[in-house]
Each structure stands twice: as C-alpha cells, then as structure tokens.
Design an enzyme around this catalytic site. Structure first.
Site, PDB file in Angstrom:
ATOM      1  N   LYS A  10       0.818  -1.211   0.000  1.00 44.07           N
ATOM      2  CA  LYS A  10       0.000   0.000   0.000  1.00 44.07           C
ATOM      3  C   LYS A  10       0.857   1.269   0.000  1.00 44.07           C
ATOM      4  CE  LYS A  10      -3.805  -2.366   2.248  1.00 44.07           C
ATOM      5  NZ  LYS A  10      -4.846  -2.253   3.268  1.00 44.07           N
ATOM      6  N   TYR A  50     -12.183  -3.708  -2.371  1.00 42.22           N
ATOM      7  CA  TYR A  50     -12.553  -3.783  -0.949  1.00 42.22           C
ATOM      8  C   TYR A  50     -14.071  -3.839  -0.750  1.00 42.22           C
ATOM      9  CZ  TYR A  50      -7.735  -2.930   0.477  1.00 42.22           C
ATOM     10  OH  TYR A  50      -6.385  -3.043   0.695  1.00 42.22           O
ATOM     11  N   ASN A 113      -2.326   0.113   7.329  1.00 38.76           N
ATOM     12  CA  ASN A 113      -1.747  -1.184   7.031  1.00 38.76           C
ATOM     13  C   ASN A 113      -0.885  -1.117   5.778  1.00 38.76           C
ATOM     14  OD1 ASN A 113      -1.456  -3.985   7.240  1.00 38.76           O
ATOM     15  ND2 ASN A 113      -3.507  -4.085   8.103  1.00 38.76           N
ATOM     16  N   HIS A 116      -1.730  -5.707   1.697  1.00 40.27           N
ATOM     17  CA  HIS A 116      -2.940  -6.516   1.514  1.00 40.27           C
ATOM     18  C   HIS A 116      -2.494  -7.844   0.930  1.00 40.27           C
ATOM     19  CE1 HIS A 116      -6.912  -7.892   0.259  1.00 40.27           C
ATOM     20  NE2 HIS A 116      -6.265  -8.343  -0.802  1.00 40.27           N
ATOM     21  N   GLU A 127      -9.377 -11.360  -6.874  1.00 41.52           N
ATOM     22  CA  GLU A 127      -8.544 -10.160  -6.837  1.00 41.52           C
ATOM     23  C   GLU A 127      -7.520 -10.082  -7.979  1.00 41.52           C
ATOM     24  OE1 GLU A 127      -8.752  -9.714  -1.968  1.00 41.52           O
ATOM     25  OE2 GLU A 127      -6.980 -10.618  -2.888  1.00 41.52           O
TER      26      GLU A 127
END
Length: 148
Positions: A10, A50, A113, A116, A127
């Site tokens: 991220k 998400y 965070n 992922h 995904e």
C-alpha cells in the site's frame, strides 16, 4: 500445492521506503514474484477490491488511504502461498501482529496497514484479475520444485 496470491504493498510502504525489505521476506521464504506493477489505483477499483468491507466503519478511510499514493500490486506464487503469505504478513490488527511478521515489525496503526494479501483461494481468484491480465503473469521455476 502451488497457489497464486494477490499481494498489494500500500501507499505507506512506498512512502516509508520499505518495498525492498518486504519483498525480501517473500523471496527468502521461497515464494516467486510472478507479476508486479506499480500503479495508482482509482477510487472505483479500490471500491471493487474492498467491496466486502462496504458499510463498515473503516471503509471510507480504507479507500482514501489506498488511493492516496502509488501501490505495488503483485501476484506471488508458491507451495501453499496463500496461508504462508498471511503468516508472513501477520494479523490485520496491529496489536495482535507479533514481531517477526511484516505488520508486527513495520505497522504503526491498523488503519495504515502496509500490505494486503488474499485471505483464501477464492479471494485470490477474484482479486488477481482486477489488477492483472493473464499474459502479465509469468510463472517460473527456480529449479528446486522437483525436490518437493
């Protein structure tokens, strides 16, 4: 068996210059990086990715954070890759992430965070195609596969 997992480093990972250290952990564990793309995710892709969290209290901030800067999207492959990566990454909740895990060593706050990772084969199958075309995934053999 051999599995593919979707992994996304991220914006905070790039901002804090931690990409190399985190990639090293996957490589040292014997996992293969079979696709990688530096990209800026737009809000519509972030919301699809998400979607399972829509309506939760953290959803809006999660989307804002994800689109706030570039991410490194990857497909990582290996024997039992999905559970292995989840163990390397550690629990989402920072207070439960033990030292030695990526989140335990580098995450300061659960909402910021750094990584992922797909949590199941079904998630990975959903995904990966959001971020990669099949021809962008290049599986390769490091020469040790015949031993296991």
């Amino acid at each position: 068996g051999i599995e593919k997992s979707f992994v996304m480093l991220k914006p905070g990972t790039l901002q804090r210059r931690l990409v190399g250290e985190i990639l090293l952990r996957f490589e040292r564990k014997g996992l293969n990086i079979v696709a990688a793309k530096l990209m800026h995710i737009d809000e519509s892709l972030a919301k699809i990715h998400y979607g399972e969290h829509e309506g939760k209290d953290f959803y809006k901030k999660l989307i804002e954070y994800t689109v706030s800067g570039p991410v490194l999207a990857m497909v990582v492959e290996g024997d039992g890759a999905i559970s292995m990566i989840r163990q390397l990454v550690g629990p989402t909740e920072v207070s439960q992430s033990l030292p030695g895990t990526i989140r335990g060593d580098y995450c300061h706050h659960t909402r910021l965070n750094l990584v992922h990772a797909s949590d199941s084969p079904e998630s990975a199958a959903r995904e990966i195609p959001l971020f990669f075309e099949p021809q962008e995934i290049i599986s390769w053999d490091d020469g040790n596969a015949h031993w296991f």
